[in-house]
Write an enzyme that holds these catalytic residues in place. Structure first.
Site, PDB file in Angstrom:
ATOM      1  CB  ALA A   1      -4.268   3.278 -21.487  1.00 10.59           C
TER       2      ALA A   1
ATOM      3  CE1 TYR B   1      -5.841   9.595 -11.521  1.00  9.77           C
ATOM      4  CE2 TYR B   1      -6.474  10.314 -13.533  1.00  9.77           C
ATOM      5  CZ  TYR B   1      -6.089   9.566 -13.030  1.00  9.77           C
ATOM      6  OH  TYR B   1      -5.176   8.451 -13.390  1.00  9.77           O
TER       7      TYR B   1
ATOM      8  CG  ASP C   1      -1.797   1.353   1.364  1.00  7.99           C
ATOM      9  OD1 ASP C   1      -1.618   2.094   0.385  1.00  7.99           O
ATOM     10  OD2 ASP C   1      -2.755   1.211   2.143  1.00  7.99           O
ATOM     11  CB  VAL C   2       1.813   3.476  -2.716  1.00  6.02           C
ATOM     12  CG1 VAL C   2       2.517   2.474  -3.519  1.00  6.02           C
ATOM     13  CG2 VAL C   2       0.565   4.074  -3.237  1.00  6.02           C
TER      14      VAL C   2
ATOM     15  CE  LYS D   1      -2.464   9.901 -12.564  1.00  4.40           C
ATOM     16  NZ  LYS D   1      -1.443   8.612 -12.394  1.00  4.40           N
TER      17      LYS D   1
ATOM     18  CG  ASN E   1       0.909   1.985 -13.087  1.00  2.00           C
ATOM     19  OD1 ASN E   1       0.630   2.555 -14.070  1.00  2.00           O
ATOM     20  ND2 ASN E   1      -0.125   0.744 -12.672  1.00  2.00           N
TER      21      ASN E   1
END
Length: 262
Positions: A203, A170, A77-78, A174, A104
């Site tokens: 993507a 978000y 878990d980052v 980013k 990622n």
């Protein structure tokens, strides 16, 4: 042909003998595609994800195809510094060093700013921006101590440049990843480490399908010059480029992986 993905590009041994870490690598998204591409290019890979069951399945699949000696896995878990440290310590132990890190891990969501809660904002920022910070810091500390150079590739998004309703948290995260990439690159250049980022537009993978309406997907796809979304491996190809010697003079760059027009 417009709307049709190109043939899959075979590996060329660009990363033979290199040791890599890929976060959020379980499943069929960009992380999973990147882990596979790195292996196809000859690297040894430690894969990580917050989803332990999916990670175990991914490890087994990749080990069966590329050899158990080239694949290791550890849930991470980052948002947890202890888990991040354990992941990078395992990578150094498994590889005998650390050459490539692909950050990622990210978390999205949709909410208009007037309705967004502190919890929604904090959760997206903690995974997507703070998580990238923690993993970049862990990578650079170990690469600096080893004195053998290395490469970090972060996953940003075109939404860090372009506005979209319901994506304030978000987009802010980013955009932060892009700024973090540029600043880290200047610092890491002093000890021979390059730090870059990819910035995909659209993507497609199963998780995105689950959290995005068909109407929004149709709208986003219509903006793409090729009339289709990117395959995750197409983004992974650019990550491989940034991790390889072909990009030896690039650092602090954010490469847009997109056919999207404004």
């Amino acid at each position: 042909m417009t709307g049709t993905p190109p043939p899959y590009v075979p590996g060329h041994g660009l990363l033979a003998g290199r040791g890599a870490v890929v976060t959020a690598a379980a499943g069929a998204g960009i992380g999973g595609a990147t882990a596979r591409r790195l292996l196809e290019e000859g690297a040894r890979v430690v894969v990580s994800d917050a989803h332990a069951r999916r990670l175990k399945e991914t490890e087994a699949e990749l080990a069966a195809e590329f050899g158990a000696d080239r694949v290791a896995a550890l849930p991470c878990d980052v948002t947890d510094e202890t888990q991040v440290a354990a992941l990078f310590d395992l990578a150094v132990e498994h590889h005998g060093g650390l050459d490539i890190v692909v950050n990622n891990a990210g978390l999205g969501g949709t909410a208009d700013l007037v309705d967004m809660t502190d919890e929604q904002w904090d959760k997206v920022l903690d995974v997507t921006l703070n998580g990238t910070f923690r993993c970049t810091r862990a990578a650079l500390r170990r690469m600096k101590a080893a004195g053998a150079g290395g490469v970090v590739v972060n996953n940003a998004s075109v939404i860090g440049w372009r506005a979209q309703k319901g994506q304030a948290h978000y987009a802010a995260a980013k955009a932060g990843v892009m700024a973090l990439t540029r600043c880290a690159a200047l610092e890491a250049a002093d000890y021979g480490v390059r730090v870059n980022a990819v910035s995909p537009s659209l993507a497609m993978h199963p998780h995105l399908v689950k959290v995005t309406t068909p109407e929004l997907l149709e709208e986003l796809t219509s903006r793409e010059a090729f009339g289709r979304y990117a395959e995750p491996w197409e983004v992974a190809n650019v990550i491989v480029f940034l991790a390889s010697g072909y990009s030896s003079y690039l650092t602090g760059e954010v490469l847009s992986v997109s056919s999207q027009h404004p």
